[in-house]
Write an enzyme that holds these catalytic residues in place. Structure first.
Site, PDB file in Angstrom:
ATOM      1  N   HIS A   1      46.062  41.923 -61.396  1.00  4.45           N
ATOM      2  CA  HIS A   1      46.238  42.923 -62.457  1.00  4.45           C
ATOM      3  C   HIS A   1      47.724  43.274 -62.469  1.00  4.45           C
ATOM      4  CE1 HIS A   1      41.862  43.879 -62.196  1.00  4.45           C
ATOM      5  NE2 HIS A   1      42.054  43.678 -60.909  1.00  4.45           N
TER       6      HIS A   1
ATOM      7  N   ASP B   1      48.446  45.695 -70.612  1.00  4.73           N
ATOM      8  CA  ASP B   1      47.695  45.072 -69.533  1.00  4.73           C
ATOM      9  C   ASP B   1      47.923  43.560 -69.474  1.00  4.73           C
ATOM     10  OD1 ASP B   1      46.089  45.352 -67.390  1.00  4.73           O
ATOM     11  OD2 ASP B   1      44.251  45.804 -68.487  1.00  4.73           O
TER      12      ASP B   1
ATOM     13  N   ARG C   1      38.955  57.180 -70.966  1.00  5.73           N
ATOM     14  CA  ARG C   1      38.334  57.731 -69.764  1.00  5.73           C
ATOM     15  C   ARG C   1      38.003  59.194 -69.989  1.00  5.73           C
ATOM     16  NH1 ARG C   1      42.269  54.536 -65.570  1.00  5.73           N
ATOM     17  NH2 ARG C   1      41.651  52.481 -66.326  1.00  5.73           N
TER      18      ARG C   1
ATOM     19  N   HIS D   1      46.377  40.016 -66.995  1.00  5.87           N
ATOM     20  CA  HIS D   1      45.617  39.482 -65.867  1.00  5.87           C
ATOM     21  C   HIS D   1      45.964  38.023 -65.668  1.00  5.87           C
ATOM     22  CE1 HIS D   1      43.144  43.009 -67.029  1.00  5.87           C
ATOM     23  NE2 HIS D   1      43.221  43.182 -65.738  1.00  5.87           N
TER      24      HIS D   1
ATOM     25  N   CYS E   1      39.893  44.419 -67.688  1.00  5.43           N
ATOM     26  CA  CYS E   1      39.722  43.263 -66.807  1.00  5.43           C
ATOM     27  C   CYS E   1      38.382  42.547 -67.004  1.00  5.43           C
ATOM     28  CB  CYS E   1      39.909  43.649 -65.352  1.00  5.43           C
ATOM     29  SG  CYS E   1      40.603  45.260 -65.066  1.00  5.43           S
TER      30      CYS E   1
ATOM     31  N   GLN F   1      47.283  50.658 -72.420  1.00  5.09           N
ATOM     32  CA  GLN F   1      47.788  49.850 -71.307  1.00  5.09           C
ATOM     33  C   GLN F   1      48.469  48.598 -71.827  1.00  5.09           C
ATOM     34  OE1 GLN F   1      44.201  49.136 -69.013  1.00  5.09           O
ATOM     35  NE2 GLN F   1      44.679  50.845 -67.659  1.00  5.09           N
TER      36      GLN F   1
ATOM     37  N   LYS G   1      48.056  45.145 -52.662  1.00  7.07           N
ATOM     38  CA  LYS G   1      48.918  45.256 -53.841  1.00  7.07           C
ATOM     39  C   LYS G   1      50.326  45.649 -53.447  1.00  7.07           C
ATOM     40  CE  LYS G   1      46.961  49.843 -54.490  1.00  7.07           C
ATOM     41  NZ  LYS G   1      46.894  50.995 -55.316  1.00  7.07           N
TER      42      LYS G   1
HETATM   43 ZN   LIG Z   1      42.897  44.870 -64.680  1.00  3.41          ZN
END
Ligand SMILES: [Zn+2]
Ligand SMILES: [Zn+2]
Length: 597
Positions: free
Chosen positions: A471, A340, A320, A342, A291, A338, A425
């Protein structure tokens, strides 16, 4: 009115402790919280607990349930409680009470903590069940028999008091507890089935991923077959996203520490970051999320409200640093891919955008036969200090999400207090083929990162207006999603997703050339094909192909070589059928096209 299952689980833990005390009067008790599907109690009897002990404890518990003692609560002063448990020889409880006196909490684990009651400082509650007394905040059943017969003691584990290996060792006895004996049995059947489907075992058998001692734990290496499945899943997500105006972006995997300091992640997550020192002594980090990077693409030029929403998508790995003891198969890894995305939009556009993400999530999970239940994860209105961003933005955003949930006329779960500190969320729970539920996709609003990283647009009035970030990963972690999917299908992926769609099995050596020519032709038509040209018998080849979960097998012998129709075996079916080559290819391609299950 039966008591809530958690109350009965916790009451079962007390009955277990009572039984332990009858059989081992010297036993010292630790904590005994409720956990998912059951309970446990930590006990210290100065030696390991055996399976025979567990049998005896179970028998004693049944006896106690028959005696049916009442659960009675008493509120006494802290000092009285310390004296009481000292007299009972319960030194661990005394330690907890002293903590409560000096620190205001007995916190050992998140599951069981007794805090000083602000209404009732200096007091604690204890519960008596027959001759047994325990320090406990409750609540409990009124009589033991309300626990019912849907329980069972399951396993023993060695643990340390308060999780510290310098403390004494204790024995943790686990139990399951459900509303009825039938529910307990159904759960055990499900778990036995889950064990057969274990993705770590199947992943190895199907050759999807491997681990290497040299590379390290928690770092799966994806084989060509595993990579095929990952790519197909990722393509599917992109195919669903593209019509909604997503654009792909690409970012590096490392960054200066400055980015995370500005975004606020350094302060919160520094421990979980892999850090890198450069030759010039600068500190960099492997990205744990994408992000903040994506905001920098957005913020690289001034954006007008007319350009919004702007939607960035990128499938990429994040890293991580987890404790190696926590790593498990694909469920817990250090390198997480991910899918991902945005979305940068105005508060007024949240509803529309969330609808679009929902549609993508719905279509994606439906294709695999998962049933989804959304949860509305919103603020705990009693604790406004927990959340960042203006109350007005929160009100609007929560109203948008709630309006959307209500309009859909589906079952959804309310989640007060489940919001992140940076925004509300919608979390989706997926039920798999054996009835387990997994938290999967989320639609997550974020007011905080746009603020910390100064992400704004110029609105109609020519003013700077802070935007909202959504997200919206669909699979979330591909590794974790793969683990769920492998177990959901027990490794038997539908044809469109199978790494090997057609396995060609030549009957004898003289059919190999023909088999390879046929494979080449099918590959040119877009199918994923392999030939088993080993020297095994055709019966053995069929069994191997079944084990490898190939959805289609073609047995080729003299007749096929002479131009006859193909002999087709369908995975899981005993009979084989004859199909002309073109019809077979058309059938397979249609299944791919329709993502047939
Ligand atoms: Zn994010
Ligand atoms: Zn208790």
């Amino acid at each position: 009115m039966p008591q809530p299952i958690e109350t009965r689980r916790h009451s079962a833990a007390h009955v277990m402790a009572a039984a332990v005390k009858r059989l081992f009067p010297e036993a010292k008790l630790g904590v005994g919280p409720v956990i998912e599907n059951g309970f446990y109690y930590d006990i210290d009897i100065s030696r390991p607990v055996t399976n025979d002990d567990v049998k005896a404890i179970t028998k004693e518990m049944r006896k106690i349930l028959k005696e049916n003692p009442a659960f009675t609560r008493m509120d006494i002063s802290l000092d009285e409680a310390i004296k009481l448990f000292q007299d009972l020889g319960q030194t661990y409880k005394v330690e907890l009470l002293n903590d409560l006196k000096t620190k205001g909490t007995t916190k050992v684990s998140a599951e069981e903590a007794q805090d000083v009651d602000p209404q009732n400082v200096g007091m604690v509650s204890i519960y008596r069940t027959g001759e047994f007394t325990d320090l406990c905040r409750g609540p409990h059943v009124t009589e033991a028999k309300e626990i019912g017969d849907g329980w069972k003691l399951t396993k023993i584990a060695g643990v340390y008091w308060r999780g510290k290996d310098t403390n004494p060792q204790m024995q943790r006895i686990y139990g399951l507890c459900f509303d009825t004996a039938a529910e307990l049995e159904a759960y055990e059947v499900m778990m036995a089935e889950a064990e057969k489907r274990d993705h770590r075992k199947l992943g190895k058998e199907l050759g999807l991923f491997v681990f290497s001692e040299l590379v390290g734990p928690g770092l799966p290496l994806w084989t060509p077959r595993g990579t095929t499945v990952r790519e197909l899943l990722n393509d599917f997500v992109w195919q669903l996203r593209k019509p909604y105006g997503y654009e792909r972006v690409t970012i590096p995997h490392i960054t200066k520490k400055d980015l995370y300091e500005t975004s606020g992640h350094w302060a919160k997550y520094a421990e979980d970051l892999f850090k890198i020192k450069t030759r010039e002594d600068h500190l960099y980090a492997m990205k744990p999320m994408n992000c903040p990077h994506h905001t920098q693409i957005y913020a690289s030029e001034q954006r007008s409200y007319r350009q919004l929403p702007i939607r960035y998508a990128e499938t990429t790995m994040v890293y991580r640093d987890e404790q190696s003891g926590e790593l498990s198969g694909l469920s817990r890894v250090l390198s997480i891919t991910q899918d991902d995305a945005h979305v940068f939009c105005r508060v007024s556009q949240v509803r529309d955008e969330a609808e679009k993400v929902w549609d993508i999530i719905q279509r994606f999970y439906n294709a695999f036969g998962f049933t989804l239940t959304p949860r509305f994860s919103r603020r705990d209105m009693a604790k406004p200090e927990k959340y960042q961003g203006s109350a007005e933005d929160w009100d609007k955003a929560e109203a948008s999400l709630k309006g959307m949930l209500e309009e859909k006329k589906i079952n959804w779960v309310d989640g007060p207090g489940e919001a992140a500190f940076y925004g509300p969320k919608i979390d989706f729970m997926a039920k798999d083929s054996i009835g387990r539920t997994w938290q999967v996709a989320t639609i997550q609003l974020d007011f905080t990162q746009p603020k910390n990283l100064d992400v704004f647009c110029i609105n109609e009035a020519g003013e700077r207006e802070q935007v909202v970030m959504i997200h919206c990963a669909i699979m979330g972690s591909i590794e974790r999603f793969m683990s769920v999917l492998i177990e959901h299908y027990a490794g038997a992926f539908p044809l469109w997703l199978s790494p090997v769609q057609v396995m060609i099995l030549p009957v004898a050596d003289r059919h190999n050339d023909f088999a390879f020519a046929l494979a080449k032709e099918l590959k040119e038509r877009g199918l994923r094909v392999e030939v088993d040209d080993s020297t095994e018998s055709v019966g053995k080849k069929i069994r191997n192909a079944e084990k490898g979960k190939a959805p289609r097998m073609l047995v080729v012998g003299d007749k096929e070589m002479e131009g006859g129709p193909l002999t087709v075996r369908v995975r899981g079916e005993a009979d084989q059928k004859s199909l002309p080559k073109e019809a077979f290819i058309a059938e397979c391609l249609k299944m791919v096209e329709e993502k047939a299950t």
